[in-house]
Design an enzyme around this catalytic site. Structure first.
Site, PDB file in Angstrom:
ATOM      1  N   GLN A 128      49.841  45.085  24.246  1.00  0.00           N
ATOM      2  CA  GLN A 128      50.079  46.511  24.512  1.00  0.00           C
ATOM      3  C   GLN A 128      51.364  46.848  23.760  1.00  0.00           C
ATOM      4  O   GLN A 128      52.464  46.588  24.231  1.00  0.00           O
ATOM      5  CB  GLN A 128      50.220  46.804  26.008  1.00  0.00           C
ATOM      6  N   CYS A 129      51.213  47.423  22.561  1.00  0.00           N
ATOM      7  CA  CYS A 129      52.359  47.598  21.658  1.00  0.00           C
ATOM      8  C   CYS A 129      53.057  48.951  21.802  1.00  0.00           C
ATOM      9  O   CYS A 129      54.184  49.099  21.322  1.00  0.00           O
ATOM     10  CB  CYS A 129      51.913  47.396  20.210  1.00  0.00           C
ATOM     11  N   PRO A 285      48.223  47.818  31.921  1.00  0.00           N
ATOM     12  CA  PRO A 285      49.137  48.759  32.592  1.00  0.00           C
ATOM     13  C   PRO A 285      48.800  50.239  32.420  1.00  0.00           C
ATOM     14  O   PRO A 285      49.426  51.078  33.058  1.00  0.00           O
ATOM     15  CB  PRO A 285      50.498  48.438  31.957  1.00  0.00           C
ATOM     16  N   GLY A 287      45.703  53.528  31.738  1.00  0.00           N
ATOM     17  CA  GLY A 287      44.299  53.879  31.913  1.00  0.00           C
ATOM     18  C   GLY A 287      43.521  53.532  30.659  1.00  0.00           C
ATOM     19  O   GLY A 287      42.451  52.929  30.703  1.00  0.00           O
ATOM     20  N   GLY A 288      44.078  53.917  29.530  1.00  0.00           N
ATOM     21  CA  GLY A 288      43.460  53.596  28.254  1.00  0.00           C
ATOM     22  C   GLY A 288      44.526  53.569  27.178  1.00  0.00           C
ATOM     23  O   GLY A 288      45.590  54.180  27.321  1.00  0.00           O
ATOM     24  N   GLU A 290      44.689  54.038  22.916  1.00  0.00           N
ATOM     25  CA  GLU A 290      43.844  54.587  21.865  1.00  0.00           C
ATOM     26  C   GLU A 290      43.814  53.774  20.588  1.00  0.00           C
ATOM     27  O   GLU A 290      43.689  54.337  19.485  1.00  0.00           O
ATOM     28  CB  GLU A 290      44.307  56.014  21.549  1.00  0.00           C
ATOM     29  N   HIS A 314      39.746  61.192  26.423  1.00  0.00           N
ATOM     30  CA  HIS A 314      41.149  61.286  26.004  1.00  0.00           C
ATOM     31  C   HIS A 314      41.414  60.341  24.838  1.00  0.00           C
ATOM     32  O   HIS A 314      42.017  60.731  23.829  1.00  0.00           O
ATOM     33  CB  HIS A 314      42.070  60.963  27.185  1.00  0.00           C
ATOM     34  N   GLU A 315      40.964  59.093  24.972  1.00  0.00           N
ATOM     35  CA  GLU A 315      41.223  58.120  23.909  1.00  0.00           C
ATOM     36  C   GLU A 315      40.459  58.484  22.637  1.00  0.00           C
ATOM     37  O   GLU A 315      40.951  58.267  21.520  1.00  0.00           O
ATOM     38  CB  GLU A 315      40.869  56.704  24.376  1.00  0.00           C
ATOM     39  N   HIS A 318      42.320  61.072  20.720  1.00  0.00           N
ATOM     40  CA  HIS A 318      43.433  60.486  19.963  1.00  0.00           C
ATOM     41  C   HIS A 318      43.019  60.098  18.540  1.00  0.00           C
ATOM     42  O   HIS A 318      43.878  59.964  17.665  1.00  0.00           O
ATOM     43  CB  HIS A 318      43.963  59.244  20.674  1.00  0.00           C
ATOM     44  N   GLU A 337      50.445  63.478  22.663  1.00  0.00           N
ATOM     45  CA  GLU A 337      49.771  63.571  23.956  1.00  0.00           C
ATOM     46  C   GLU A 337      49.417  64.993  24.378  1.00  0.00           C
ATOM     47  O   GLU A 337      48.411  65.206  25.056  1.00  0.00           O
ATOM     48  CB  GLU A 337      50.625  62.886  25.033  1.00  0.00           C
ATOM     49  N   ASP A 394      59.661  53.632  27.907  1.00  0.00           N
ATOM     50  CA  ASP A 394      58.827  53.250  29.055  1.00  0.00           C
ATOM     51  C   ASP A 394      59.403  53.791  30.360  1.00  0.00           C
ATOM     52  O   ASP A 394      58.659  54.109  31.286  1.00  0.00           O
ATOM     53  CB  ASP A 394      58.700  51.726  29.137  1.00  0.00           C
ATOM     54  N   TYR A 402      52.230  65.319  28.081  1.00  0.00           N
ATOM     55  CA  TYR A 402      50.800  65.573  28.200  1.00  0.00           C
ATOM     56  C   TYR A 402      50.537  67.004  28.681  1.00  0.00           C
ATOM     57  O   TYR A 402      49.827  67.772  28.020  1.00  0.00           O
ATOM     58  CB  TYR A 402      50.160  64.609  29.214  1.00  0.00           C
ATOM     59  N   ARG A 571      47.731  48.929  36.862  1.00  0.00           N
ATOM     60  CA  ARG A 571      47.856  50.199  36.148  1.00  0.00           C
ATOM     61  C   ARG A 571      49.066  50.964  36.670  1.00  0.00           C
ATOM     62  O   ARG A 571      49.190  51.232  37.871  1.00  0.00           O
ATOM     63  CB  ARG A 571      46.578  51.025  36.342  1.00  0.00           C
TER      64      ARG A 571
END
Length: 622
Positions: A128-129, A285, A287-288, A290, A314-315, A318, A337, A394, A402, A571
């Site tokens: 997860q970058c 961590p 929901g999605g 992209e 949503h993804e 993106h 977002e 973070d 959003y 999550r």
């Protein structure tokens, strides 16, 4: 230095990287990757070049043509946000070869032991970058301003397979020539013989290539015992090879191709060839995420009624806003977002109807107002364009970019009309595709293409002002109005009748619960659950909204369910409000003890990003 990003050591006077070629050897028993990265620059460089790293061991840096060492320095201390500054001394070089290893503390990588997986037989690792964690997987200019193409060879145990946010182009046995031009004949640059490890029996090499330039935060892979189901001509659903998960995911996302066709009608051709989906273990961590060509998803979006496809919407959105056009740095995150939230709701409106789209807007409106309360002591974070110097992205992650971003675009749409805004949106995407831009670039484009818009809408207030502008708007629909009315009735002691909620799905219940007063009596919470069994919902949006209500009313009957939920999902959308609800406020000694104990027991099952978020909550309130 002339930094271009508050979260990166990248210097604007240095050439940017255009391509990275990676070889990655996965050593599961030590939770490390032994790797090489060949970085190619846009033009030759003489002098120091700055790169970002975090928790990496740099073994050597070589001239790729001669394999002679290049001088480098690594800052002695680790910056708490930006990591370690790697400086390489170049002499008319346009490329460099970096030999390095990751560490078990890499903030982008979660290494799962077999008991932490669905099938509990083989280990699993995934990345997860976003926002600033690519630097813990490979040295790079870890800023969205530096878009790169890449290729990768992943050497993994034969019983496992790999997927990436890239085109898969090979599955074969490893050979020593994979490392030719990478290692010298002695092959001991790592302090051990990587060539021998690379060619061990029981290993396989998966090859990938990404030919379109992406920001580093969209680099992604997962390695585990994976299976898949075909759900459309451009879409496979992957997960661990568990029939129950794969079959449920295939049913949930069966409408993906239709969603893609509708999105192409709205925003133009889909430029990424495939749109595959990977359902990760529960510790994921977000929901999605992209990642192009391979969206990563939490299993909590599999709800059994196809409503989880809204996260996919949503993804998918993106793919145009965020992946094609990217914020130049995280201070302009709303460009990713806000646009994507707007695009997502346009897709949902076409596929699922105006009422469902209005529910989405209503849930977002409630969330935006809650964020204003959350950031009342730091209103800088309520701006669309904000100052993030010295701030971990973070820590300040929220619904503001959003939902306030969505409200801004919706305001423009209302001003000029949907047909004109659709034309503007397509032109915006076509103009800036595969570029990284800032808020000023967007505003200049807006004013040039919609002359006089700045006289109708206060653009500065929307982008640089705090709070919610007065011309933002709550949604209007019959269903939304009915749910809000029923929520108000609950404050007066009236529970909704079964005939009033018989056709409700997760979103209706989520909107209802989030708009109930947090000051309700515990007896009301118990009565509501006795009738509708909300604490047992398979939809985590509903369950967590109900558990938040239970915590705020100090209804301890549900603390066991709170603990169970915190231990079964990672999550952050669920962890943040549940842990915060337990520890915030006066007289909560019992709840604080519960939160500390649960986190101590669940911590290792959370991704490192989620661990940091929960630790920050507990540090502030416990």
């Amino acid at each position: 230095m002339a930094p271009i990003d508050p979260h990166s050591f990248t210097d604007s006077t240095h050439p940017l990287t255009t391509h990275i070629a990676l070889t990655l050897y996965f050593h599961f028993s030590s939770s490390t990757i032994h790797a090489t990265a060949l970085l190619t620059l846009q033009n030759p460089c003489t002098g120091p070049l700055s790169l970002d790293t975090r928790s990496l061991v740099i073994h050597k840096i070589l001239d790729p043509e001669t394999l002679t060492p290049l001088p480098f320095t690594l800052s002695s201390s680790e910056h708490p946000i930006n990591g370690r500054h790697l400086t390489v001394s170049l002499n008319n070089h346009s490329s460099m070869l970096i030999l390095y290893s990751t560490s078990p503390s890499s903030s982008a990588l979660q290494w799962l032991s077999p008991p932490q997986t669905f099938k509990k037989i083989h280990p699993f690792v995934y990345t997860q970058c976003q926002s600033v964690h690519a630097r813990s997987v490979f040295p790079c200019q870890d800023t969205p301003a530096a878009r790169v193409c890449y290729s990768a060879k992943l050497n993994v145990p034969r019983q496992l397979s790999a997927v990436m946010s890239a085109r898969h182009c090979g599955h074969r046995d490893p050979v020593g020539s994979d490392l030719d031009g990478v290692l010298t004949k002695e092959a001991t640059e790592f302090g051990f013989d990587l060539k021998s490890l690379w060619c061990e029996e029981g290993r396989v090499v998966e090859e990938f290539v990404m030919e379109q330039p992406i920001p580093p935060y969209l680099f992604a892979f997962a390695v585990g015992e994976l299976g898949f189901r075909e759900v459309g001509p451009r879409t496979r659903v992957y997960s661990e090879a568990v029939d129950g998960v794969l079959d449920a995911a295939a049913r949930e996302f069966a409408g993906t191709e239709e969603m893609m066709r509708q999105a192409e009608g709205l925003f133009g051709e889909y430029d990424w060839e495939r749109f595959d989906l990977l359902v990760l273990p529960p510790s994921f961590p977000y929901g999605g995420m992209e990642n192009p060509r391979m969206v990563f998803l939490t299993p909590t979006v599999i709800k059994g009624d196809a409503s989880g496809a809204q996260v996919v919407a949503h993804e998918l959105a993106h793919s145009w806003t965020g992946n094609l056009i990217t914020n130049k740095n995280n201070e302009h995150f709303w460009l990713n977002e806000g646009f994507t939230t707007y695009a997502e709701r346009r897709i949902v409106e076409v596929v699922q109807g105006e009422d469902i789209a209005a529910l989405n807007v209503g849930i977002g409106w409630r969330g935006l107002n809650e964020e204003m309360e959350r950031f009342k002591d730091n209103m800088e974070f309520t701006k669309l364009k904000n100052n993030q110097e010295g701030v971990d992205p973070d820590d300040m992650y929220s619904q503001v970019p959003y939902e306030k971003g969505f409200q801004f675009l919706w305001r423009i749409e209302r001003q000029i009309g949907r047909p004109a805004f659709d034309e503007f949106l397509k032109k915006y995407i076509a103009t800036f595709k595969f570029k990284s831009i800032d808020t000023e670039t967007f505003l200049d484009f807006l004013k040039a293409n919609i002359p006089g818009i700045e006289k109708e809408i206060d653009l500065q207030q929307w982008t640089e002002g705090t709070g919610i502008p007065p011309d933002a708007q709550e949604p209007v629909s019959n269903l939304y109005t009915k749910i809000m009315s029923l929520a108000n009735d609950f404050k007066l002691g009236r529970m909704p009748r079964e005939d009033e909620v018989c056709d409700w799905k997760g979103q209706e219940w989520e909107l209802y619960l989030e708009n109930l007063s947090k000051a309700v009596e515990a007896s009301q919470v118990i009565a509501l659950d006795a009738r509708y069994r909300l604490s047992e919902s398979k939809d985590y949006e509903v369950k967590v909204a109900f558990l938040q209500l239970a915590i705020s009313s100090r209804c301890r009957d549900y603390y066991g369910e709170v603990e169970k939920t915190l231990k079964e999902v990672g999550r952050m959308k669920y962890l943040r409000p549940l842990y915060s609800g337990l520890v915030q406020g006066a007289g909560k000694d019992e709840e604080k003890i519960l939160a500390k104990r649960v986190f101590a027991e669940a911590r290792e099952c959370y991704h490192p990003i989620a661990q940091g978020v929960v630790e920050a909550i507990l540090a502030k309130h416990v």
